[in-house]
Design a protein around this motif. Structure first.
Motif, mmCIF file in Angstrom:
data_model
loop_
_atom_site.group_PDB
_atom_site.id
_atom_site.type_symbol
_atom_site.label_atom_id
_atom_site.label_comp_id
_atom_site.label_asym_id
_atom_site.label_seq_id
_atom_site.Cartn_x
_atom_site.Cartn_y
_atom_site.Cartn_z
ATOM 1 N N SER A 266 32.461 65.045 25.146
ATOM 2 C CA SER A 266 31.317 65.329 24.274
ATOM 3 C C SER A 266 31.593 64.896 22.849
ATOM 4 O O SER A 266 30.693 64.401 22.153
ATOM 5 C CB SER A 266 30.989 66.831 24.312
ATOM 6 N N LEU A 267 32.825 65.066 22.404
ATOM 7 C CA LEU A 267 33.182 64.679 21.043
ATOM 8 C C LEU A 267 33.008 63.180 20.847
ATOM 9 O O LEU A 267 32.476 62.724 19.828
ATOM 10 C CB LEU A 267 34.626 65.090 20.757
ATOM 11 N N VAL A 268 33.433 62.399 21.829
ATOM 12 C CA VAL A 268 33.289 60.946 21.733
ATOM 13 C C VAL A 268 31.810 60.561 21.707
ATOM 14 O O VAL A 268 31.372 59.721 20.898
ATOM 15 C CB VAL A 268 34.009 60.251 22.900
ATOM 16 N N MET A 269 31.015 61.189 22.573
ATOM 17 C CA MET A 269 29.588 60.866 22.611
ATOM 18 C C MET A 269 28.881 61.279 21.327
ATOM 19 O O MET A 269 28.040 60.542 20.789
ATOM 20 C CB MET A 269 28.941 61.532 23.826
ATOM 21 N N MET A 270 29.212 62.447 20.793
ATOM 22 C CA MET A 270 28.574 62.908 19.559
ATOM 23 C C MET A 270 28.961 62.043 18.371
ATOM 24 O O MET A 270 28.166 61.836 17.453
ATOM 25 C CB MET A 270 28.948 64.367 19.296
ATOM 26 N N SER A 271 30.175 61.512 18.392
ATOM 27 C CA SER A 271 30.593 60.670 17.272
ATOM 28 C C SER A 271 29.732 59.408 17.180
ATOM 29 O O SER A 271 29.542 58.849 16.101
ATOM 30 C CB SER A 271 32.068 60.298 17.405
ATOM 31 N N ALA A 272 29.191 58.969 18.316
ATOM 32 C CA ALA A 272 28.320 57.792 18.305
ATOM 33 C C ALA A 272 26.990 58.078 17.625
ATOM 34 O O ALA A 272 26.286 57.150 17.218
ATOM 35 C CB ALA A 272 28.085 57.306 19.727
ATOM 36 N N LEU A 273 26.638 59.372 17.489
ATOM 37 C CA LEU A 273 25.367 59.748 16.867
ATOM 38 C C LEU A 273 25.507 60.024 15.378
ATOM 39 O O LEU A 273 24.492 60.154 14.681
ATOM 40 C CB LEU A 273 24.798 60.989 17.565
ATOM 41 N N ALA A 274 26.737 60.149 14.908
ATOM 42 C CA ALA A 274 26.950 60.443 13.492
ATOM 43 C C ALA A 274 26.616 59.214 12.649
ATOM 44 O O ALA A 274 26.745 58.079 13.107
ATOM 45 C CB ALA A 274 28.394 60.883 13.260
ATOM 46 N N PRO A 275 26.169 59.428 11.417
ATOM 47 C CA PRO A 275 25.819 58.286 10.555
ATOM 48 C C PRO A 275 27.051 57.618 9.953
ATOM 49 O O PRO A 275 27.863 58.270 9.296
ATOM 50 C CB PRO A 275 24.957 58.926 9.462
ATOM 51 N N PHE A 276 27.193 56.339 10.189
ATOM 52 C CA PHE A 276 28.252 55.539 9.584
ATOM 53 C C PHE A 276 27.603 54.390 8.822
ATOM 54 O O PHE A 276 26.396 54.148 8.926
ATOM 55 C CB PHE A 276 29.222 55.039 10.650
ATOM 56 N N LYS A 277 28.401 53.660 8.062
ATOM 57 C CA LYS A 277 27.804 52.717 7.117
ATOM 58 C C LYS A 277 27.158 51.508 7.795
ATOM 59 O O LYS A 277 26.257 50.895 7.226
ATOM 60 C CB LYS A 277 28.826 52.268 6.082
ATOM 61 N N ASP A 278 27.583 51.147 8.995
ATOM 62 C CA ASP A 278 26.930 50.084 9.747
ATOM 63 C C ASP A 278 27.362 50.201 11.206
ATOM 64 O O ASP A 278 28.154 51.074 11.565
ATOM 65 C CB ASP A 278 27.239 48.696 9.179
ATOM 66 N N GLU A 279 26.833 49.342 12.045
ATOM 67 C CA GLU A 279 27.129 49.430 13.475
ATOM 68 C C GLU A 279 28.602 49.174 13.770
ATOM 69 O O GLU A 279 29.184 49.799 14.659
ATOM 70 C CB GLU A 279 26.252 48.448 14.254
ATOM 71 N N ARG A 280 29.184 48.247 13.052
ATOM 72 C CA ARG A 280 30.607 47.996 13.262
ATOM 73 C C ARG A 280 31.420 49.240 12.937
ATOM 74 O O ARG A 280 32.313 49.623 13.705
ATOM 75 C CB ARG A 280 31.046 46.823 12.395
ATOM 76 N N ALA A 281 31.117 49.857 11.826
ATOM 77 C CA ALA A 281 31.829 51.085 11.455
ATOM 78 C C ALA A 281 31.625 52.170 12.509
ATOM 79 O O ALA A 281 32.559 52.913 12.856
ATOM 80 C CB ALA A 281 31.346 51.573 10.091
ATOM 81 N N ARG A 282 30.382 52.265 13.037
ATOM 82 C CA ARG A 282 30.092 53.287 14.040
ATOM 83 C C ARG A 282 30.983 53.123 15.273
ATOM 84 O O ARG A 282 31.617 54.068 15.735
ATOM 85 C CB ARG A 282 28.618 53.210 14.452
ATOM 86 N N TRP A 283 31.037 51.911 15.812
ATOM 87 C CA TRP A 283 31.748 51.743 17.075
ATOM 88 C C TRP A 283 33.260 51.808 16.905
ATOM 89 O O TRP A 283 33.965 52.270 17.807
ATOM 90 C CB TRP A 283 31.309 50.450 17.756
ATOM 91 N N PHE A 284 33.750 51.418 15.756
ATOM 92 C CA PHE A 284 35.183 51.598 15.539
ATOM 93 C C PHE A 284 35.511 53.053 15.235
ATOM 94 O O PHE A 284 36.611 53.521 15.561
ATOM 95 C CB PHE A 284 35.674 50.663 14.434
ATOM 96 N N ALA A 285 34.570 53.777 14.656
ATOM 97 C CA ALA A 285 34.763 55.220 14.494
ATOM 98 C C ALA A 285 34.793 55.902 15.859
ATOM 99 O O ALA A 285 35.623 56.789 16.111
ATOM 100 C CB ALA A 285 33.653 55.808 13.629
ATOM 101 N N VAL A 286 33.889 55.496 16.744
ATOM 102 C CA VAL A 286 33.883 56.048 18.107
ATOM 103 C C VAL A 286 35.210 55.754 18.800
ATOM 104 O O VAL A 286 35.785 56.624 19.477
ATOM 105 C CB VAL A 286 32.704 55.475 18.915
#
Length: 641
Positions: A266-286
């Motif tokens: 769930s933590l991994v899935m929720m991290s994909a919904l958090a706001p990051f500065k761009d899509e690249r940042a989002r997926w590397f954050a995930v």
């Protein structure tokens, strides 16, 4: 280029950027850390865990080389995780390091929560998290995740990437030399953050200078030769890779496993919904969250008992708290956090530390030890006396060790500290950790080396100490590890034995090369008969097919390994087998004159054996080893059993 001026300018710039407009966060974080304080300088005690802590301190004190002379779960800076008075100056250094990490994480968590809520809410949530977290073992990983989010979040601060590059790089360098199972994970989390943040070349230079350069600098500062770094990495990899197969246990409730599995996913899935500065940042954050969450999950699921489950759950909760939600989502975030906190903290075995006066007293007591050398010496002397009273070693045993280099079996290394012995350990200085063939061989080689320890002090806790038998996890001492046990029989004989202690002295190698007797194939659960040993002989069994391989490797990586067991002598007794050493050669039969006496009779005398927990055919190969008896052994009559 003036390196000193460059370093000063960089540090000043980072300092200014971190503080400008952030003083409220810093002040709040420091205050919360003080009110929840749990970093303390512990007193040396007698027990298996404090004993390996003592070993880490003594290894540095005695100038041992990690990766070669010392191979263990922790590295040359491992002592930094366990402030103690085994060696006063190092204990103080460890206290300052862990205090810095604790305060740094408190400030980081307040900063992360303030971004998602407001400063008062951030202070309250950080306080509640820190008074419930079982201990600080997972905090460095959480700190690295926090650095990563600062660089990747929506509208990141100008200093975010620089903090990740310098702070995350330095943290990974230290942690790689503290514990090889943790440091590389932190390094990978930081790398993912750097890539996701589109770090500039300059920031990548900062990162590699602080991580790789920092690791080399700290390695040398710890008194380690640069040539030994490769052995530290390769042999440390053996410790990490073999841990999962050898050390898995059960004991916690099924629902706790569900919490860990669902919590990590769930933590991994929720991290994909958090706001990051761009899509690249989002997926590397995930990806960074996935790495950290998987590390926490495995920490809890392998040693599946209350303490490890609690630490894993607290790590998952700590990652959740740092996700960079928008302030408009503060209410659902806080409600979800409250629900998760209730579920996760229900797994914690430790009491809640709500008494802030008591917490401050922990800091006061340790600070007093820092500033008062005389008090440190007094407490050290008291601890040494208390440990001697617990061990209560017979004077004749100590006399047999005087002036000799000593290795201690199976794990009570604290004896060397308590009695100030000339400690000369085998590399994996607690036997049960030599759980791969290579680690077993390292220990055996040291015992076979004429320049190795002159004496072995072997304890029998079942007779002398309050924590039970001379093995763990239901293993047979003579097989834990097996090559080391054979090397002991071949190169050492008892020189002094009392009911609780045994001293063995070094002799020239008295064993001939193994001679193959027979080989038989059998299915798991099938009874295999053991050929008896003759006069002055050992019979050794090598098993092929019992290793963790194929699909079992995948299952072991994602979950836990299947447990291998050996059922002996028609079902009279069952022992757990370590898959990594199952082919090394177990003593299964012996001339009784070669065995110990007075409670130290541990070499097995088997009539038959069957292996369970394996899903494929096995090959059993038996070997005889002729052993040249000592004078006293030659006089003993041959007996059965």
């Amino acid at each position: 280029m003036n390196l000193g001026a460059w370093t000063s300018s960089t540090t000043t710039t980072l300092h200014d950027r971190l503080l400008v407009g952030r003083r409220g966060v810093w002040i709040t974080g420091v205050i919360v850390a003080l009110l929840t304080w749990q970093v303390s300088i512990v007193m040396p005690t007698a027990n298996p865990d404090p004993s390996w802590m003592a070993g880490l301190y003594m290894a540095l004190q005695h100038g041992k080389e990690f990766g070669n002379e010392i191979v263990f779960t922790y590295g040359p800076l491992g002592f930094l995780s366990w402030p103690g008075l085994w060696l006063g100056s190092l204990g103080i250094l460890a206290f300052f390091f862990l205090s810095l990490v604790f305060v740094g994480f408190s400030v980081t968590l307040v900063g992360a929560l303030e971004h998602s809520t407001n400063l008062p809410a951030a202070a309250v949530v950080t306080f509640l998290f820190l008074v419930t977290v079982p201990d600080l073992e997972q905090v460095p990983l959480l700190l690295a995740v926090g650095f990563c989010f600062f660089a990747l979040r929506e509208n990141p601060p100008s200093w975010g990437v620089r903090l990740l590059a310098l702070g995350g790089g330095s943290l990974s360098a230290v942690e790689c030399l503290i514990k090889l199972s943790g440091g590389p994970v932190i390094f990978l989390v930081c790398v993912l953050g750097m890539v996701g943040a589109r770090a500039s070349r300059k920031n990548w230079l900062y990162f590699f200078a602080s991580s790789v350069g920092g690791l080399i600098a700290l390695w040398l500062a710890a008194g380690q030769p640069l040539s030994g770094l490769g052995d530290y990495i390769s042999n440390g990899a053996q410790i990490v890779s073999g841990y999962n197969e050898a050390m898995a246990i059960g004991g916690a409730e099924t629902w706790e496993a569900v919490v860990l599995v669902l919590g990590a996913l769930s933590l991994v899935m929720m991290s994909a919904l958090a706001p990051f500065k761009d899509e690249r940042a989002r997926w590397f954050a995930v990806a960074a969250v996935a790495v950290a969450a998987f590390s926490a999950y495995k920490y809890g699921i392998v040693r599946f008992e209350s303490g490890h489950v609690a630490l894993a759950a607290s790590a998952l909760l700590g990652i959740w708290l740092q996700l960079p939600w928008k302030k408009v989502r503060a209410t659902p975030f806080l409600i979800t956090t409250a629900l998760l906190g209730i579920i996760f903290t229900h797994t914690y075995p430790t009491p809640v530390r709500l008494d802030v006066i008591s917490n401050l007293n922990v800091l006061r007591d340790s600070a007093e030890l820092v500033v008062r050398p005389g008090l440190r010496k007094q407490r050290t002397d008291e601890s040494r006396a208390a440990m001697q009273a617990t061990y209560n070693i017979d004077p004749s045993i100590l006399a047999a060790l005087k002036g000799k280099t000593v290795s201690i079996e199976p794990w009570e290394t604290g004896i060397a500290w308590a009695y100030e012995l000339n400690w000369s350990p085998v590399p994996v200085f607690q036997n049960y950790v030599a759980y791969t063939s290579k680690l077993d061989e390292l220990n055996a080689d040291q015992l076979e080396n004429p320049n190795g320890p002159e004496r072995i002090l072997r304890t029998n806790p079942g007779n002398s100490l309050p924590w039970g038998a001379r093995t763990i996890e239901g293993r047979l001492p003579a097989w834990d590890p097996p090559k080391q046990a054979i090397a002991t029989v071949c190169n050492f004989v008892p020189v002094r034995v009392v009911p609780s202690w045994q001293v063995l002295k070094r002799i020239p190698d008295r064993c001939a090369d193994p001679v193959k007797v027979s080989s038989v194939k059998g299915m798991p659960g099938e009874v295999i008969h053991v050929p008896p040993a003759g006069r002055n002989q050992l019979v050794v069994l090598k098993i092929k097919g019992g290793e963790i391989e194929g699909l079992e490797k995948i299952k072991t990586m994602l979950w836990k390994p299947p447990i291998r067991t050996a059922v002996l002598n028609g079902g009279q007794v069952t022992y757990r087998l370590v898959p990594g050493t199952i082919g090394d050669g177990f003593i299964v039969s012996r001339d009784p004159s070669l065995d110990g006496t007075e409670g130290f009779e541990e070499l097995p005398q088997l009539s038959d054996i069957r292996i369970e927990g394996v899903s494929r055919p096995l090959e059993y190969s038996f070997y005889r080893i002729n052993v040249r008896p000592t004078t006293s052994e030659a006089r003993r009559p041959q007996a059965s059993g």
